[in-house]
Design an enzyme around this catalytic site. Sequence first.
Site, PDB file in Angstrom:
ATOM      1  N   ASP A  78      -0.167   5.303   0.756  1.00 12.96           N
ATOM      2  CA  ASP A  78      -0.378   6.294   1.815  1.00 12.96           C
ATOM      3  C   ASP A  78      -0.410   5.615   3.180  1.00 12.96           C
ATOM      4  O   ASP A  78      -1.123   4.633   3.369  1.00 12.96           O
ATOM      5  CB  ASP A  78      -1.705   7.047   1.590  1.00 12.96           C
ATOM      6  CG  ASP A  78      -1.480   8.338   0.835  1.00 12.96           C
ATOM      7  OD1 ASP A  78      -0.890   9.261   1.424  1.00 12.96           O
ATOM      8  OD2 ASP A  78      -1.853   8.396  -0.350  1.00 12.96           O
ATOM      9  N   ASP A  87       0.860  -1.185   0.000  1.00 12.42           N
ATOM     10  CA  ASP A  87       0.000   0.000   0.000  1.00 12.42           C
ATOM     11  C   ASP A  87       0.907   1.249   0.000  1.00 12.42           C
ATOM     12  O   ASP A  87       2.116   1.140   0.254  1.00 12.42           O
ATOM     13  CB  ASP A  87      -0.887  -0.035   1.257  1.00 12.42           C
ATOM     14  CG  ASP A  87      -1.781   1.178   1.349  1.00 12.42           C
ATOM     15  OD1 ASP A  87      -2.466   1.485   0.366  1.00 12.42           O
ATOM     16  OD2 ASP A  87      -1.768   1.841   2.408  1.00 12.42           O
TER      17      ASP A  87
HETATM   18 MG   LIG Z   1      -2.836   3.234   3.427  1.00 10.73          MG
END
Ligand SMILES: [Mg+2]
Length: 313
Positions: A28, A26
């Site tokens: 952010d 992932d």
């Molecule tokens: Mg995230």
Amino acid sequence: MPVDLSNFSQKELHEWINKFDTILCDCDGVLWSYNTPFPGASETVNTFINLGKRVYLVTNHSHILREEMLAKCHKLGFNVKLEDLVTSSYVTAHYLKQIGFNKKAYVIGSKELGKELDEVGIEHIGIGQDNLDCDIVQYVMKKYELDENVGAVIVSFDANFSYIKLCKAVNYLKDKNNLFIATNGDRYFDFPKWNFLLPETGCLINAIECGSSRLATIISKPSTYLCNVLAENSPPINPKKALVIGDSLRTDIVFGNNAGYETLLVGTGVNELKDVEEIIEKIKSGDDSQETKKLLPNFYIPSLNDFHKKLME
Ligand SMILES: [Mg+2]
């Protein structure tokens, strides 16, 4: 409890990494916060790439083009290629292509989602501003019309979301043959630097689900449709050798568990170790639902900087 990788020796950590040939990470909350990279994040990702792992950066973000994301990655020091980047808009467009969708889509979403749909040849309407310019009763009586070629409602992040768009989506969904899909189900995007929560796609989905009495199919994490999309251009992922790295239990970790991959929670974003402890307590008190169990990660590390430092010890 998840195994805390910060207790591993350097040798154990190297052996652990060797178990995996594919890493889905992932962005952010794991690699960066908005435009600020976390210390050690690019070094960790670049180490995976240098070790020959197939690395994908998978974001539920829907309003960024992969080309823009690539420029951002390079600016922040990640040595990735365009084919390593996966956004929820990209996955949704390719999912529709894979299922042979050949009608028009009514889109509540960004121009970036529109571009992904254009690239796979899916006709769409709805992107941009659409606001009420008369009394609502007048609108219903004189201006309201639906395009009969629409075969799907796609919901995504839309800063131009309006009451009229809500009306149209709900009315397209009266036809049960029309698909109701969403790029992602995230509730909000956090801008801690500005102390601001930006409501995300999940909020818009809820409004349309409420009005239509239907449930949206979410295409990106935590769903596993993206695995089929990745298989378009690469050999299928071997679940036994795949690792998901994420900061959100509800999206990243549930996605990993849905796909049968190993999961690593990084404590620099949405969830912390205390959230995992709370889930374990819930399970101990008798909640043995799959829904709850799927929130549990296999491994934990406070930050990718801890991971990188341990590797370099
Ligand atoms: Mg995230």
